[in-house]
Write an enzyme that holds these catalytic residues in place. Structure first.
Site, PDB file in Angstrom:
ATOM      1  N   CYS A   2       0.911  -1.148  -0.118  1.00  0.00           N
ATOM      2  CA  CYS A   2       0.019   0.047  -0.004  1.00  0.00           C
ATOM      3  C   CYS A   2       0.841   1.494  -0.078  1.00  0.00           C
ATOM      4  O   CYS A   2       1.628   1.329   0.821  1.00  0.00           O
ATOM      5  CB  CYS A   2      -0.901   0.056   1.247  1.00  0.00           C
ATOM      6  SG  CYS A   2      -1.798   1.653   1.542  1.00  0.00           S
ATOM      7  N   CYS A  56      -0.740   3.500  -6.273  1.00  0.00           N
ATOM      8  CA  CYS A  56      -1.602   3.237  -5.127  1.00  0.00           C
ATOM      9  C   CYS A  56      -1.875   1.730  -5.852  1.00  0.00           C
ATOM     10  O   CYS A  56      -1.958   1.556  -7.106  1.00  0.00           O
ATOM     11  CB  CYS A  56      -3.012   3.939  -5.483  1.00  0.00           C
ATOM     12  SG  CYS A  56      -4.292   3.182  -4.474  1.00  0.00           S
TER      13      CYS A  56
END
Ligand code: DGL
Length: 270
Positions: A80, A194
């Site tokens: 992440c 992302c």
């Protein structure tokens, strides 16, 4: 890599808010097909991109601490960008196993761009991080880096993996928000900063008005994981792949067939 038939092999732990980290897991299991895997999704905290730095700097190390205690992994990967750009140092000081982060692929993008103008799509939290400023000045000096926050793409990627049609308006708006900035007409390379966004690579490419290369760091992370675990002996058969959620197990039902494509068939709650 030596392989063994006996003995317990510790798993590799992957951590994200939802299914985004599968983009990193997918590249890793190409190189380490037999590694046992624990994939943790902090659904109770999704989306991280709308949380504060203070909240994430406390939440992420606390959750990873509990996960490491329960699953005793050999290594953990924060799959992440938002959590990594904010909490990587906090996690490293809290854990005594190797921790691999996922940070925007600015260095490879800088090597690839021909026009010298790079786009970066990330969450609201990621694009404002000093970590990103440092990567830009260390690896893309002399290049222009244009950033755009596209938090809606996180939900579009989640929807896609539930088997729903991702909202094409959201995908078009993300591309337009990046390319319609001053100088955006010269962007030839877009960093998917992302981990959810590579799951929408085809949709993003189709929405772009011209050919653009979309890049992310997953392959590099997979190679790093291989390097850091080279002394481990993996099982000769594929190890078990477990999905653990901080949310409700019932909410995972719609994702089951997408997760089965990644070899994940066991589900637990943290
Ligand atoms: N997948 C996460 C990332 O790479 C973000 C998703 C979220 O906002 O929770 O930044």
């Amino acid at each position: 890599m030596t392989e063994t038939q006996t003995g317990e092999c510790p798993p590799l732990l992957f951590f994200d808010t939802g299914v985004g980290g599968l983009s990193v897991l997918g590249e890793t299991v190409k190189l380490l097909p037999n590694a046992p895997i624990v994939y943790a999704a902090d659904y109770a905290g999704l989306p991280y991109g709308m949380k504060s730095e203070v909240e994430l700097a406390a939440r992420v190390p606390a959750l990873l601490g509990r996960l490491v205690e329960r699953y005793k992994p050999a290594l953990t990967t924060i799959a992440c960008n938002t959590a990594s750009t904010i909490a990587l140092d906090h996690v490293r000081s809290a854990l005594d196993i190797p921790v691999v982060g996922t940070v925007p692929a600015i260095k490879p993008a800088s090597a690839l761009t021909k026009t010298g103008v790079i786009g970066l799509l990330g969450t609201r939290a990621t694009i404002r991080q000093p970590y990103v400023d440092r990567l830009a000045s260390d690896f893309a000096s002399g290049k222009i880096l244009l950033r755009h926050a596209a938090p809606e793409l996180v939900h579009a990627a989640e929807a896609k993996l539930r088997g729903e049609q991702p909202d094409s308006g959201v995908i078009e708006a993300a591309i337009a928000g990046l390319l319609d900035q001053t100088g955006g007409e010269r962007i030839d390379t877009v960093i998917l900063a992302c981990t959810h966004f590579p799951l929408l690579r085809d949709e993003l490419a189709a929405a772009a008005p011209r050919p653009i290369q979309f890049i992310d760091g997953a392959e590099g992370i997979a190679r790093r994981i291989v390097y850091l675990t080279e002394k481990l002996s993996w099982p000769i058969e594929p190890g078990e792949r477990i999905f653990v959620t901080t949310g409700e197990l019932a909410d995972i039902e719609p994702y089951r067939s997408a997760l089965a494509e990644y070899g994940i068939r066991r589900f637990e709650k943290l």
